[in-house]
Design an enzyme around this catalytic site. Sequence first.
Site, mmCIF file in Angstrom:
data_model
loop_
_atom_site.group_PDB
_atom_site.id
_atom_site.type_symbol
_atom_site.label_atom_id
_atom_site.label_comp_id
_atom_site.label_asym_id
_atom_site.label_seq_id
_atom_site.Cartn_x
_atom_site.Cartn_y
_atom_site.Cartn_z
ATOM 1 N N SER A 98 53.771 51.844 67.789
ATOM 2 C CA SER A 98 53.404 53.262 67.784
ATOM 3 C C SER A 98 54.573 54.224 67.691
ATOM 4 C CB SER A 98 52.571 53.586 69.026
ATOM 5 O OG SER A 98 51.290 53.022 68.903
ATOM 6 N N GLY A 131 55.981 51.751 71.713
ATOM 7 C CA GLY A 131 55.055 51.071 70.827
ATOM 8 C C GLY A 131 54.737 49.665 71.272
ATOM 9 N N TYR A 136 43.905 58.904 73.237
ATOM 10 C CA TYR A 136 44.733 58.253 72.220
ATOM 11 C C TYR A 136 43.866 57.540 71.191
ATOM 12 C CZ TYR A 136 49.046 56.136 70.550
ATOM 13 O OH TYR A 136 50.121 55.786 69.788
ATOM 14 N N SER A 137 44.125 57.795 69.918
ATOM 15 C CA SER A 137 43.376 57.135 68.849
ATOM 16 C C SER A 137 44.282 56.933 67.639
ATOM 17 C CB SER A 137 42.155 57.972 68.441
ATOM 18 O OG SER A 137 41.511 57.401 67.316
ATOM 19 N N ASN A 138 44.444 55.694 67.227
ATOM 20 C CA ASN A 138 45.237 55.397 66.037
ATOM 21 C C ASN A 138 44.645 56.034 64.782
ATOM 22 O OD1 ASN A 138 47.270 53.688 67.217
ATOM 23 N ND2 ASN A 138 45.672 52.170 67.510
#
Length: 388
Positions: A105, A343, A198-200
């Site tokens: 991340s 990440g 949180y969202s990719n």
Amino acid sequence: MREQTWQRFRSPRRRSGRRSAVQAAAAVAVGIMTMGVLAPPAASAAAGPDTVKEGLNALLRSDGLPAALASVKDRKGHTRTYTAGVGDLATGSKVPRDGQVRVGSNTKTFTAVVVLQLVAEGKVRLDTPVDTYLPGLVRGKGIDGRHITVRQLLQQTSGLPNYSNYLGEEVRYFEPRELLGIALQHKADFAPGTKWAYSNTNYVLAGLIVEKVTGRPLAKEMGQRIIKRIGLRHTYFPAPGDATIREAHPRGYYQDSAGAPLRDVTETDPSWGWAAGQMISTNSDLNRFFGALVSGRLLPAEQLAQMRTTVPAEGTFGSGARYGLGLVSKPLPCGGLYWGHGGSFPGYETRGGVTDDGRAANVAVTIQLTDEAARKRVDNVVDAALCR
């Protein structure tokens, strides 16, 4: 970090006998890990203990990690690199100093910087709806791109469901729009702008906006605007189908559950992370990147100020953490705070960041952490490095 974890990971390159080889090497590795293989040599007794060296060795003992690496720049600008443990459990080889790892991340910060550079150029507006740049693409249950802004994507306040929660077990190449399509099969988590989560998916959309506005692949924009600009010699965005790590690197491992054998997952297709988590780098390059960002070398003052405007993100990033536009601030036990991201990717975990006065530290370990206490112990090594 936890948000990037794909728990039910299965390596596409598993070979029969690999598991037994790892188990056979483990007994030898334990002895090596306990002592730690560190560079540079330990500080003299007069200088006192090296807290980073001690911290890496403690991680190996407490969490059974195959290896840990760190790069630290102190208040005077001096840099030290460290390695501990075993680079390859099958062979017992050393950990390459400042070796490349999958940085997960941390990719989001690179993506956010490119978007904000486009904002500075007048090509993107933060408070303009996503639909302006990707018309009709973002639609679903409670989801409408006409009511989600670019800022909300970067700040993680869009309410878009996280596609990586729904990927299943298959490890293969994913097109970015396929990842978005997976997310849009599920209802919104909340109305845009009302909460933080949180969202990719947010960063896949941010990457798609970059490509639509510039007419160029995201990887090329990152390369030109960031990597070449500040001389990140060991950082890159893997090309489609590239499952390898180009330069010297420690092997990365995955553990299905506590006590389960470690599996080598170094070579894997990283496309499921794309603009949210696909990049490869080193601890030293990450220090250089975050240092250049915070010091104003990558963004004009106005856009950097927007990036550093934060909202609470404690549930995901730990006590006192706040999230800006692809940038996280965390408090230090010695006072002040540092800026970074962190990440998590199958095989690797990275933590670290920089302070406004130029201190920098990044730590990587060669297993994806799934335990909150283990993540905290890695954070503690970063804290110790920045507070020396």
